[in-house]
Design an enzyme around this catalytic site. Sequence first.
Site, short mmCIF file in Angstrom:
data_model
loop_
_atom_site.label_atom_id
_atom_site.label_comp_id
_atom_site.label_asym_id
_atom_site.label_seq_id
_atom_site.Cartn_x
_atom_site.Cartn_y
_atom_site.Cartn_z
N ARG A 98 0.58 -0.98 0.09
CA ARG A 98 -0.03 -0.12 0.24
C ARG A 98 0.96 1.15 0.12
O ARG A 98 1.75 1.32 1.12
CB ARG A 98 -1.26 -0.09 1.71
CG ARG A 98 -1.50 1.66 1.36
CD ARG A 98 -2.88 1.17 2.71
NE ARG A 98 -3.20 2.73 2.54
CZ ARG A 98 -3.28 3.36 3.62
NH1 ARG A 98 -3.11 3.01 4.48
NH2 ARG A 98 -3.95 4.56 3.45
N HIS A 143 -2.89 11.03 0.44
CA HIS A 143 -2.74 10.96 1.51
C HIS A 143 -1.81 12.44 2.26
O HIS A 143 -0.88 12.23 2.45
CB HIS A 143 -2.01 10.48 1.96
CG HIS A 143 -0.82 9.39 2.83
ND1 HIS A 143 -1.73 7.56 3.34
CD2 HIS A 143 -1.03 9.98 4.11
CE1 HIS A 143 -1.20 7.64 5.03
NE2 HIS A 143 -0.91 8.75 5.28
N GLU A 188 -7.43 8.58 6.44
CA GLU A 188 -7.49 9.00 6.98
C GLU A 188 -8.41 10.92 6.91
O GLU A 188 -7.97 11.28 7.48
CB GLU A 188 -6.85 9.31 7.90
CG GLU A 188 -6.57 7.71 8.22
CD GLU A 188 -5.31 7.99 9.68
OE1 GLU A 188 -5.18 8.86 9.74
OE2 GLU A 188 -4.84 6.54 9.85
N ASN A 328 -7.69 1.80 9.94
CA ASN A 328 -6.70 2.10 10.10
C ASN A 328 -7.43 2.36 11.64
O ASN A 328 -8.00 3.08 11.65
CB ASN A 328 -6.18 3.84 9.85
CG ASN A 328 -5.65 3.59 8.23
OD1 ASN A 328 -5.60 2.58 7.44
ND2 ASN A 328 -4.93 4.80 7.87
N TYR A 330 -5.19 1.90 15.65
CA TYR A 330 -4.27 2.12 16.03
C TYR A 330 -4.13 1.44 17.88
O TYR A 330 -3.33 1.07 18.79
CB TYR A 330 -2.96 3.15 16.63
CG TYR A 330 -2.34 3.26 14.61
CD1 TYR A 330 -0.84 2.68 14.63
CD2 TYR A 330 -3.33 3.86 14.16
CE1 TYR A 330 -1.06 2.80 13.45
CE2 TYR A 330 -2.51 3.66 12.41
CZ TYR A 330 -0.82 3.25 12.44
OH TYR A 330 -0.21 3.55 11.13
N GLU A 397 -3.93 0.31 8.01
CA GLU A 397 -2.89 0.57 8.29
C GLU A 397 -2.90 -0.03 9.94
O GLU A 397 -4.46 -0.06 10.97
CB GLU A 397 -2.75 1.79 9.32
CG GLU A 397 -1.96 2.90 7.76
CD GLU A 397 -1.71 3.86 8.00
OE1 GLU A 397 -2.21 4.66 8.63
OE2 GLU A 397 -2.30 4.96 7.23
#
Length: 493
Positions: A98, A143, A188, A328, A330, A397
Amino acid sequence: MFLGGFIFCCLFVISIAQDETNNKLFPEHFLFGAATASYQIEGAWDEDGKGENIWDRYTHTHPELIANNDTGDVACDSYHKYKEDVAMLKELGVDYYRFSLSWSRILPTGFVNKINLPGVTYYKNLIKELKDNGIEPLITLYHWDLPQPLQDLGGWTSEFVVEAFAEYARLSFELFGDDVKYWLTFNEPKQTCLDGYGQGSTAPGIASPGLGEYICAHHVLKAHARAWHIYDQEFRTTQNGQVSITIDTMWCEPATDSEEDVAAAEKALQFTYGWYANAIYNSDYPEIMKTRIAERSLAEGFNQSRLPSFTDEEISYISGTFDYMGINMYTSILVEAVDEVPVGEPNYNYDMGIKSSQSDDWESCSIYWLKITPWGIRKLLNWLKETYNNPAIIITENGVTDDGSTLEDEQRVRFYRDYLSNVRSAMEDGVNVIGYTAWSLMDNLEWRQGYTQKFGLFHVDFDDINRTRTPKISVAYYKKVVETHCLVDTCEE
Ligand code: GBH
């Protein structure tokens, strides 16, 4: 005797740790990948006709806002070293890479009036190198690096940018689409809009709280839908790929099981993830956003809601514009209900109206916002399945940062093992996860944190003109997982 006891105790600890890891094989067709983004790795910021983008402008005019005054001028020098990048991907054995296209490397003015051929050639070469090595490209169109000339016209707060993005997307499908099966329109968008145009804490640094972020998001959603429809109508039958968007969110865990905190956590998910996702995977903005923002806006003296509204036609045009779901993830937060903030200045956080925190019991890494909460990804995946009607999900991600002091990144090994274990468990819960992407292939420019934060599987030496890449020990672990589809020594079918 003492030593015997010690060994016994350690073996016991290791076997407990292993027991907790999901020992089911990932399905044969499950995809593993690794990710980067153009501004964070490419460098060559003004080479071969590339135009200036908002991150070039931001780092050059506000060096004080970036750790060590770092810039992406050279970064990992991937513009020149893409063959080394592909060799690292090959070493990992991943199914796909990616990466993102730099809009201003292809279109220096932002518009299609001038196509920069060396930029096109760069991406053609990268894609060819990937395909020659059996690695599929998964391309992000945006991005965060908007061409500066488009920002000069208002960027994502101006309507014209929707069509500019649509034309850039069409050109990218035309140029590269024969070799690309997976596309993402935006990475995002929450950071683009909230940080870029609401709080003003990242490029382009426009602070217009409670207004700018909503206007930005409105255009991003329209631009995403335009690109998806262009693909659907003009390219799908010949190129046969899939297009989506990737939205990030933290898992929002109710701080207690009181009704109020449970409702507050759901509200937080709707204001962060649902803000973008609901229009695409269901329809229109979430009810709770429409109601709350309208009420607060009127009380503040506006004549209409600060949250723009879509026409019925737009609602149906945007709804369903996905072929899979990108996320994504985290970390997690604890969410508590709070008393309504008195009406005053417009503010996204007051519109949302919750209190968030992270528990001291959660393991830290070298960046303040990322607390290690592997269980959160399982809960999030289940929530996505329930809320958006069980889409096919690619985790685009997930990863952790270190401070660069060692190549023995055992925290990252545990991070990947434990998050992937929870992903596998979510799949047993019935969530349709089809792919997983490690962020990041290599250390790179971590935006305002500069090169101080290192998310890479591969270490990059930024003091060395060659930007030498060296595997951390997590490379060996991820490689084994990709190869065996198994997180522990031996897996059950
Ligand atoms: C992603 O952002 C990006 O896509 C990628 O480019 C980046 O390198 C990577 O992850 C690692 O950061 O201060 O509590 O409001 C993750 C974005 C960064 C979003 C931190 C929330 C602020 C948390 N997240 N951010 S807080």
